[in-house]
Motif scaffolding. Sequence first.
Motif, PDB file in Angstrom:
ATOM      1  N   ARG A 276       0.837  -1.210   0.000  1.00  0.00           N
ATOM      2  CA  ARG A 276       0.000   0.000   0.000  1.00  0.00           C
ATOM      3  C   ARG A 276       0.872   1.261   0.000  1.00  0.00           C
ATOM      4  O   ARG A 276       0.624   2.194  -0.761  1.00  0.00           O
ATOM      5  CB  ARG A 276      -0.941   0.023   1.203  1.00  0.00           C
ATOM      6  N   VAL A 277       1.885   1.295   0.845  1.00  0.00           N
ATOM      7  CA  VAL A 277       2.754   2.469   0.952  1.00  0.00           C
ATOM      8  C   VAL A 277       3.448   2.746  -0.380  1.00  0.00           C
ATOM      9  O   VAL A 277       3.484   3.888  -0.855  1.00  0.00           O
ATOM     10  CB  VAL A 277       3.791   2.271   2.084  1.00  0.00           C
ATOM     11  N   VAL A 278       3.996   1.715  -0.975  1.00  0.00           N
ATOM     12  CA  VAL A 278       4.709   1.881  -2.246  1.00  0.00           C
ATOM     13  C   VAL A 278       3.738   2.338  -3.331  1.00  0.00           C
ATOM     14  O   VAL A 278       3.991   3.322  -4.038  1.00  0.00           O
ATOM     15  CB  VAL A 278       5.422   0.572  -2.671  1.00  0.00           C
ATOM     16  N   ALA A 279       2.612   1.660  -3.458  1.00  0.00           N
ATOM     17  CA  ALA A 279       1.650   1.973  -4.522  1.00  0.00           C
ATOM     18  C   ALA A 279       1.077   3.378  -4.374  1.00  0.00           C
ATOM     19  O   ALA A 279       0.976   4.118  -5.364  1.00  0.00           O
ATOM     20  CB  ALA A 279       0.534   0.940  -4.537  1.00  0.00           C
ATOM     21  N   THR A 280       0.705   3.759  -3.161  1.00  0.00           N
ATOM     22  CA  THR A 280       0.119   5.094  -2.982  1.00  0.00           C
ATOM     23  C   THR A 280       1.155   6.193  -3.168  1.00  0.00           C
ATOM     24  O   THR A 280       0.811   7.307  -3.574  1.00  0.00           O
ATOM     25  CB  THR A 280      -0.594   5.228  -1.615  1.00  0.00           C
ATOM     26  N   SER A 281       2.433   5.902  -2.900  1.00  0.00           N
ATOM     27  CA  SER A 281       3.459   6.920  -3.149  1.00  0.00           C
ATOM     28  C   SER A 281       3.598   7.175  -4.648  1.00  0.00           C
ATOM     29  O   SER A 281       3.798   8.319  -5.071  1.00  0.00           O
ATOM     30  CB  SER A 281       4.798   6.521  -2.523  1.00  0.00           C
ATOM     31  N   TYR A 282       3.477   6.151  -5.480  1.00  0.00           N
ATOM     32  CA  TYR A 282       3.520   6.339  -6.928  1.00  0.00           C
ATOM     33  C   TYR A 282       2.250   7.020  -7.423  1.00  0.00           C
ATOM     34  O   TYR A 282       2.296   7.854  -8.330  1.00  0.00           O
ATOM     35  CB  TYR A 282       3.744   5.003  -7.654  1.00  0.00           C
ATOM     36  N   GLN A 283       1.126   6.682  -6.828  1.00  0.00           N
ATOM     37  CA  GLN A 283      -0.142   7.324  -7.187  1.00  0.00           C
ATOM     38  C   GLN A 283      -0.077   8.831  -6.892  1.00  0.00           C
ATOM     39  O   GLN A 283      -0.565   9.647  -7.682  1.00  0.00           O
ATOM     40  CB  GLN A 283      -1.284   6.676  -6.404  1.00  0.00           C
ATOM     41  N   ALA A 284       0.551   9.213  -5.779  1.00  0.00           N
ATOM     42  CA  ALA A 284       0.698  10.622  -5.426  1.00  0.00           C
ATOM     43  C   ALA A 284       1.653  11.346  -6.386  1.00  0.00           C
ATOM     44  O   ALA A 284       1.494  12.536  -6.651  1.00  0.00           O
ATOM     45  CB  ALA A 284       1.207  10.757  -3.987  1.00  0.00           C
ATOM     46  N   ARG A 285       2.615  10.612  -6.910  1.00  0.00           N
ATOM     47  CA  ARG A 285       3.616  11.153  -7.825  1.00  0.00           C
ATOM     48  C   ARG A 285       3.113  11.359  -9.239  1.00  0.00           C
ATOM     49  O   ARG A 285       3.514  12.285  -9.942  1.00  0.00           O
ATOM     50  CB  ARG A 285       4.768  10.145  -7.896  1.00  0.00           C
ATOM     51  N   ASP A 286       2.221  10.445  -9.685  1.00  0.00           N
ATOM     52  CA  ASP A 286       1.776  10.460 -11.074  1.00  0.00           C
ATOM     53  C   ASP A 286       0.333   9.964 -11.109  1.00  0.00           C
ATOM     54  O   ASP A 286       0.044   8.837 -10.693  1.00  0.00           O
ATOM     55  CB  ASP A 286       2.690   9.548 -11.911  1.00  0.00           C
ATOM     56  N   SER A 287      -0.559  10.789 -11.626  1.00  0.00           N
ATOM     57  CA  SER A 287      -1.995  10.457 -11.620  1.00  0.00           C
ATOM     58  C   SER A 287      -2.346   9.292 -12.538  1.00  0.00           C
ATOM     59  O   SER A 287      -3.480   8.794 -12.488  1.00  0.00           O
ATOM     60  CB  SER A 287      -2.820  11.685 -12.002  1.00  0.00           C
ATOM     61  N   ARG A 288      -1.412   8.826 -13.347  1.00  0.00           N
ATOM     62  CA  ARG A 288      -1.699   7.662 -14.197  1.00  0.00           C
ATOM     63  C   ARG A 288      -1.686   6.363 -13.397  1.00  0.00           C
ATOM     64  O   ARG A 288      -2.163   5.333 -13.881  1.00  0.00           O
ATOM     65  CB  ARG A 288      -0.690   7.585 -15.344  1.00  0.00           C
ATOM     66  N   PHE A 289      -1.146   6.397 -12.167  1.00  0.00           N
ATOM     67  CA  PHE A 289      -1.178   5.228 -11.289  1.00  0.00           C
ATOM     68  C   PHE A 289      -2.463   5.255 -10.479  1.00  0.00           C
ATOM     69  O   PHE A 289      -2.879   6.312  -9.998  1.00  0.00           O
ATOM     70  CB  PHE A 289       0.017   5.231 -10.321  1.00  0.00           C
ATOM     71  N   ARG A 290      -3.077   4.089 -10.323  1.00  0.00           N
ATOM     72  CA  ARG A 290      -4.267   3.941  -9.487  1.00  0.00           C
ATOM     73  C   ARG A 290      -4.073   2.762  -8.559  1.00  0.00           C
ATOM     74  O   ARG A 290      -3.772   1.647  -9.012  1.00  0.00           O
ATOM     75  CB  ARG A 290      -5.492   3.677 -10.348  1.00  0.00           C
ATOM     76  N   TYR A 291      -4.254   2.994  -7.293  1.00  0.00           N
ATOM     77  CA  TYR A 291      -4.145   1.939  -6.285  1.00  0.00           C
ATOM     78  C   TYR A 291      -5.544   1.466  -5.920  1.00  0.00           C
ATOM     79  O   TYR A 291      -6.427   2.271  -5.614  1.00  0.00           O
ATOM     80  CB  TYR A 291      -3.428   2.461  -5.036  1.00  0.00           C
ATOM     81  N   VAL A 292      -5.753   0.145  -5.961  1.00  0.00           N
ATOM     82  CA  VAL A 292      -7.044  -0.450  -5.612  1.00  0.00           C
ATOM     83  C   VAL A 292      -6.777  -1.593  -4.638  1.00  0.00           C
ATOM     84  O   VAL A 292      -5.951  -2.468  -4.918  1.00  0.00           O
ATOM     85  CB  VAL A 292      -7.772  -0.998  -6.863  1.00  0.00           C
ATOM     86  N   TYR A 293      -7.462  -1.567  -3.515  1.00  0.00           N
ATOM     87  CA  TYR A 293      -7.322  -2.640  -2.523  1.00  0.00           C
ATOM     88  C   TYR A 293      -8.504  -3.590  -2.649  1.00  0.00           C
ATOM     89  O   TYR A 293      -9.641  -3.165  -2.847  1.00  0.00           O
ATOM     90  CB  TYR A 293      -7.275  -2.063  -1.104  1.00  0.00           C
ATOM     91  N   GLN A 294      -8.229  -4.882  -2.506  1.00  0.00           N
ATOM     92  CA  GLN A 294      -9.290  -5.878  -2.386  1.00  0.00           C
ATOM     93  C   GLN A 294      -8.848  -6.910  -1.367  1.00  0.00           C
ATOM     94  O   GLN A 294      -7.657  -7.167  -1.212  1.00  0.00           O
ATOM     95  CB  GLN A 294      -9.581  -6.555  -3.729  1.00  0.00           C
ATOM     96  N   PRO A 295      -9.794  -7.497  -0.638  1.00  0.00           N
ATOM     97  CA  PRO A 295      -9.423  -8.605   0.250  1.00  0.00           C
ATOM     98  C   PRO A 295      -8.811  -9.728  -0.585  1.00  0.00           C
ATOM     99  O   PRO A 295      -9.148  -9.883  -1.756  1.00  0.00           O
ATOM    100  CB  PRO A 295     -10.760  -9.040   0.855  1.00  0.00           C
ATOM    101  N   ASN A 296      -7.925 -10.494   0.013  1.00  0.00           N
ATOM    102  CA  ASN A 296      -7.217 -11.532  -0.724  1.00  0.00           C
ATOM    103  C   ASN A 296      -8.191 -12.478  -1.416  1.00  0.00           C
ATOM    104  O   ASN A 296      -9.004 -13.132  -0.789  1.00  0.00           O
ATOM    105  CB  ASN A 296      -6.294 -12.320   0.212  1.00  0.00           C
ATOM    106  N   GLY A 297      -8.069 -12.519  -2.736  1.00  0.00           N
ATOM    107  CA  GLY A 297      -8.927 -13.381  -3.538  1.00  0.00           C
ATOM    108  C   GLY A 297      -8.139 -14.195  -4.543  1.00  0.00           C
ATOM    109  O   GLY A 297      -8.700 -14.976  -5.293  1.00  0.00           O
ATOM    110  N   GLY A 298      -6.826 -13.961  -4.583  1.00  0.00           N
ATOM    111  CA  GLY A 298      -5.981 -14.704  -5.511  1.00  0.00           C
ATOM    112  C   GLY A 298      -5.685 -13.912  -6.775  1.00  0.00           C
ATOM    113  O   GLY A 298      -6.312 -12.886  -7.070  1.00  0.00           O
ATOM    114  N   LEU A 299      -4.729 -14.410  -7.516  1.00  0.00           N
ATOM    115  CA  LEU A 299      -4.211 -13.743  -8.703  1.00  0.00           C
ATOM    116  C   LEU A 299      -5.283 -13.507  -9.768  1.00  0.00           C
ATOM    117  O   LEU A 299      -5.390 -12.413 -10.326  1.00  0.00           O
ATOM    118  CB  LEU A 299      -3.056 -14.582  -9.273  1.00  0.00           C
ATOM    119  N   SER A 300      -6.075 -14.512 -10.062  1.00  0.00           N
ATOM    120  CA  SER A 300      -7.101 -14.356 -11.104  1.00  0.00           C
ATOM    121  C   SER A 300      -8.133 -13.311 -10.707  1.00  0.00           C
ATOM    122  O   SER A 300      -8.540 -12.485 -11.534  1.00  0.00           O
ATOM    123  CB  SER A 300      -7.792 -15.695 -11.385  1.00  0.00           C
TER     124      SER A 300
END
Length: 181
Positions: free
Chosen positions: A46-70
Amino acid sequence: MNLVSIIIPCYNYGWLLAETLDSVLAQTYQQWECIIIDDGSTDTTRVVATSYQARDSRFRYVYQPNGGLSAARNHGLQAATGEYIQFLDADDLLLPQKLELQVALLASHPEYDVVYGAVRYFMHGEPGKLSRSFDMKDTHWQVELSGHGSDLVAAMIPSNIMVVNAPLLRVTSVVALDPLW
């Protein structure tokens, strides 16, 4: 220019995610959005992803409960708005011109639904040591394939002919494959 949606599922790969996102930032093709799907991570994702999202609006961070890769990839597909889809795992890197070259090919050939190229594997800690095969023996294993429609899908699906980050897919082809995912 055509938008590329880069979908990155991530489960406890925060320690490698920044390097992956840096390879996205280094793309010579600039029309992209990058959707990072945090699949219930308990590390620094979360920390890494949101830091990139704050840096560049083309990044979007989305959280989901663990559901697996697919489930994470499917969540990314639902959030994607691009004409093309690029799947990328949280420990993969893209060469700087990958999107530029593959978008140009798809844009100039509307009859193509997917384009892919060779990949190289590297050892963690030794990024200069590259191999065409996962076992680091430099064995060529990717099948070279062309075609379209159901014939192409029939050839691709059962034989696992490429790694997930190799292809760039036209969204219309992904929608056509939806029942298979």
